[in-house]
Design an enzyme around this catalytic site. Structure first.
Site, PDB file in Angstrom:
ATOM      1  N   SER A 129       0.920  -0.988  -0.071  1.00 35.94           N
ATOM      2  CA  SER A 129      -0.145  -0.030   0.113  1.00 35.94           C
ATOM      3  C   SER A 129       0.894   1.413   0.056  1.00 35.94           C
ATOM      4  CB  SER A 129      -0.798  -0.117   1.295  1.00 35.94           C
ATOM      5  OG  SER A 129      -1.392   1.408   1.423  1.00 35.94           O
ATOM      6  N   CYS A 131       0.608   3.461   1.871  1.00 39.87           N
ATOM      7  CA  CYS A 131       0.421   3.720   3.132  1.00 39.87           C
ATOM      8  C   CYS A 131       1.876   3.630   3.940  1.00 39.87           C
ATOM      9  CB  CYS A 131      -0.660   3.073   4.228  1.00 39.87           C
ATOM     10  SG  CYS A 131      -2.257   3.628   3.787  1.00 39.87           S
ATOM     11  N   TYR A 160      -0.509  -0.012  10.107  1.00 38.51           N
ATOM     12  CA  TYR A 160      -1.100  -0.640   8.733  1.00 38.51           C
ATOM     13  C   TYR A 160       0.210  -0.644   7.875  1.00 38.51           C
ATOM     14  CZ  TYR A 160      -3.596  -1.155   4.479  1.00 38.51           C
ATOM     15  OH  TYR A 160      -3.878  -1.365   3.196  1.00 38.51           O
ATOM     16  N   ALA A 204     -12.708   6.635   1.543  1.00 31.68           N
ATOM     17  CA  ALA A 204     -13.237   7.861   1.146  1.00 31.68           C
ATOM     18  C   ALA A 204     -14.286   8.042  -0.080  1.00 31.68           C
ATOM     19  CB  ALA A 204     -11.977   8.983   1.204  1.00 31.68           C
TER      20      ALA A 204
HETATM   21  P1  NAD Z   1     -10.884  -6.248   1.437  1.00 35.74           P
HETATM   22  O1  NAD Z   1     -10.956  -5.875   2.987  1.00 35.74           O
HETATM   23  O2  NAD Z   1     -12.197  -6.024   0.926  1.00 35.74           O
HETATM   24  O3  NAD Z   1     -10.275  -7.651   1.492  1.00 35.74           O
HETATM   25  C1  NAD Z   1      -9.484  -8.383   2.190  1.00 35.74           C
HETATM   26  C2  NAD Z   1      -9.982  -9.582   2.442  1.00 35.74           C
HETATM   27  O4  NAD Z   1      -9.063 -10.237   3.177  1.00 35.74           O
HETATM   28  C3  NAD Z   1     -11.261  -9.385   3.234  1.00 35.74           C
HETATM   29  O5  NAD Z   1     -12.536 -10.258   2.190  1.00 35.74           O
HETATM   30  C4  NAD Z   1     -11.139 -10.163   4.512  1.00 35.74           C
HETATM   31  O6  NAD Z   1     -12.032 -10.998   4.860  1.00 35.74           O
HETATM   32  C5  NAD Z   1      -9.925 -11.208   4.230  1.00 35.74           C
HETATM   33  N1  NAD Z   1      -9.113 -11.543   5.431  1.00 35.74           N
HETATM   34  C6  NAD Z   1      -8.940 -10.925   6.354  1.00 35.74           C
HETATM   35  N2  NAD Z   1      -8.084 -11.869   7.323  1.00 35.74           N
HETATM   36  C7  NAD Z   1      -8.386 -12.789   6.728  1.00 35.74           C
HETATM   37  C8  NAD Z   1      -7.773 -14.226   7.450  1.00 35.74           C
HETATM   38  N3  NAD Z   1      -7.183 -14.228   8.355  1.00 35.74           N
HETATM   39  N4  NAD Z   1      -8.067 -15.197   6.636  1.00 35.74           N
HETATM   40  C9  NAD Z   1      -8.805 -15.344   5.417  1.00 35.74           C
HETATM   41  N5  NAD Z   1      -9.116 -14.168   4.876  1.00 35.74           N
HETATM   42  C10 NAD Z   1      -8.821 -12.907   5.600  1.00 35.74           C
HETATM   43  O7  NAD Z   1      -9.595  -5.307   1.171  1.00 35.74           O
HETATM   44  P2  NAD Z   1      -9.393  -5.066  -0.579  1.00 35.74           P
HETATM   45  O8  NAD Z   1      -9.540  -3.267  -0.438  1.00 35.74           O
HETATM   46  O9  NAD Z   1      -9.826  -5.799  -1.231  1.00 35.74           O
HETATM   47  O10 NAD Z   1      -7.808  -4.906  -0.297  1.00 35.74           O
HETATM   48  C11 NAD Z   1      -6.841  -6.216  -0.939  1.00 35.74           C
HETATM   49  C12 NAD Z   1      -5.414  -5.984  -0.626  1.00 35.74           C
HETATM   50  O11 NAD Z   1      -4.902  -4.730  -1.119  1.00 35.74           O
HETATM   51  C13 NAD Z   1      -5.304  -5.674   1.082  1.00 35.74           C
HETATM   52  O12 NAD Z   1      -4.172  -6.315   1.407  1.00 35.74           O
HETATM   53  C14 NAD Z   1      -5.120  -4.168   1.071  1.00 35.74           C
HETATM   54  O13 NAD Z   1      -4.468  -3.860   2.576  1.00 35.74           O
HETATM   55  C15 NAD Z   1      -4.289  -3.931  -0.107  1.00 35.74           C
HETATM   56  N6  NAD Z   1      -4.515  -2.429  -0.546  1.00 35.74           N
HETATM   57  C16 NAD Z   1      -5.800  -1.999  -0.800  1.00 35.74           C
HETATM   58  C17 NAD Z   1      -6.153  -0.761  -1.158  1.00 35.74           C
HETATM   59  C18 NAD Z   1      -7.365  -0.185  -1.378  1.00 35.74           C
HETATM   60  O14 NAD Z   1      -7.649   1.065  -1.546  1.00 35.74           O
HETATM   61  N7  NAD Z   1      -8.561  -0.938  -1.538  1.00 35.74           N
HETATM   62  C19 NAD Z   1      -4.848   0.260  -1.014  1.00 35.74           C
HETATM   63  C20 NAD Z   1      -3.874  -0.299  -0.596  1.00 35.74           C
HETATM   64  C21 NAD Z   1      -3.481  -1.427  -0.351  1.00 35.74           C
END
Ligand code: NAD
Length: 337
Positions: A129, A131, A160, A204
């Site tokens: 990320s 972040c 995070y 957001a």
């Molecule tokens: P999301 O929260 O929709 O998806 C993450 C999924 O991981 C969830 O469905 C959750 O149930 C699953 N999960 C969490 N803990 C778990 C566990 N112990 N066992 C099995 N499943 C588990 O998030 P997203 O927006 O789809 O993001 C996906 C990835 O991309 C993440 O790693 C996030 O940090 C990264 N990311 C996303 C963004 C964004 O803007 N969406 C930005 C930067 C990084």
């Protein structure tokens, strides 16, 4: 198996569920794993395991596909949410423990399986990320520095972000020591339909679209902080396209995947209001805001992948607003019935 195989971890989440659809459309056989099924659609995966990736035994079983290793693994599973979840510091221990445990399990079990089967073909994608970038480079809202090389000396503004940085290094260490082919993206605010839009983990764009959808014409909505903090937002389809290109490339360096169309949160509200055809005023309230300025820098990703974003923020918000407005109206009907 005669088809290419992919394992999508976090397949019940926003980006993971979109990636499953994309991989199936390309002809892959896909296994998804998540604590939950996707919130808004059926999973497109050939097989879906609902279980906890903190459990090392489950990870060991999930990595094995009919006595072979997967061609590709997409690791999206993480304990994450929007600013209201990751910047309040109330969930930091869980975020760090849960996400790091998943990443440690995946890499260690993949090495063990490779050794057992005498192979090493599985490419692993890790979703880092923006972040993880240092806070000191993101104090000026007009000139944030998010070039990949600016990551060190490290100083993320949230736990995070520190976990993301640690896990990037973990993937790179497994690449250097065990020759695991890794691909790492630093995502910058991905948004679009089928993302979390309420409940505290929304980001957001979704939160603002929901507030605007719930507002009447000439209403006001609450904005956290003074609304002058800057960000860029990338539409989900473009994120998936860039991620697939990264996976198909030979690049093992972490790459930004984001948009360079930087706006203030106030401008984001104005775009959502314009798309909705409503006149909306803003009421500024205290709330977690994260760094003062952030924008993707796509110099390196353009060079490495020949990829760049092309959709304007307004186009992406239009698609997202329509979807959230539909969710809001479904909720209202359900309450009335
Ligand atoms: P999301 O929260 O929709 O998806 C993450 C999924 O991981 C969830 O469905 C959750 O149930 C699953 N999960 C969490 N803990 C778990 C566990 N112990 N066992 C099995 N499943 C588990 O998030 P997203 O927006 O789809 O993001 C996906 C990835 O991309 C993440 O790693 C996030 O940090 C990264 N990311 C996303 C963004 C964004 O803007 N969406 C930005 C930067 C990084």
């Amino acid at each position: 198996m005669d088809k290419k195989t992919a394992l999508v971890l976090g397949a019940g989440g926003f980006i993971g569920s979109h990636m499953v659809k994309r991989l199936r459309s390309e002809g892959y056989w896909v296994r998804g794993v998540d604590l939950k099924y996707p919130d808004f659609t059926m999973s497109a995966a050939d097989e879906f395991i609902q279980d906890d990736l903190r459990d090392v035994g489950l990870v060991a079983r999930a990595l094995d596909v009919e006595g072979d290793t997967f061609d590709e693994i997409y690791q999206f599973a993480a304990d994450m949410g929007g600013a209201g979840y990751i910047f309040t510091d109330e969930h930091s221990a869980d975020i760090m423990h849960n996400s790091a445990t998943i990443n440690l399990n995946v890499l260690n079990e993949q090495v063990a399986l490779n050794r057992l089967l005498g192979v090493n073909k599985t490419k692993i994608f890790y979703s880092s990320s923006a972040c993880m970038y240092p806070e000191h480079n993101q104090l000026d809202p007009d000139n944030p520095d998010c070039r990949e090389e600016s990551a060190y000396p490290a100083n993320p503004d949230s736990e995070y972000g520190w976990e993301k940085l640690f896990s990037e290094r973990l993937y790179l260490a497994y690449h250097h020591n065990y020759n695991i082919p890794v691909r790492i993206a630093r995502y910058h605010n991905i948004f679009g339909p089928e993302g979390t839009w309420e409940g505290g983990k929304e980001k957001a764009p979704a939160a603002i679209c929901r507030k605007v959808a719930n507002a009447c014409d000439e209403d006001s909505i609450e904005v956290w902080g003074d609304g002058l903090q800057t960000r860029s937002f990338l539409y989900i389809d473009e994120c998936i396209e860039a991620t697939r290109r990264l996976m198909d490339s030979e690049c093992t360096k972490p790459l930004n995947i984001g948009s360079e169309e930087m706006v203030t949160i106030n401008q984001l509200v104005d775009i959502a209001a314009k798309v909705a055809g409503k006149k909306i005023t803003k009421v500024y309230v205290d709330g977690p805001t994260g760094v003062r300025g952030r924008n993707s820098n796509n110099d390196l990703v353009r060079e490495e992948l020949m990829w760049d974003y092309f959709m304007t923020l307004e186009e992406g918000i239009k698609k997202t607003y329509e979807w959230i407005r539909w969710q809001v109206s479904k909720q209202i009907y359900a309450e009335v019935e």
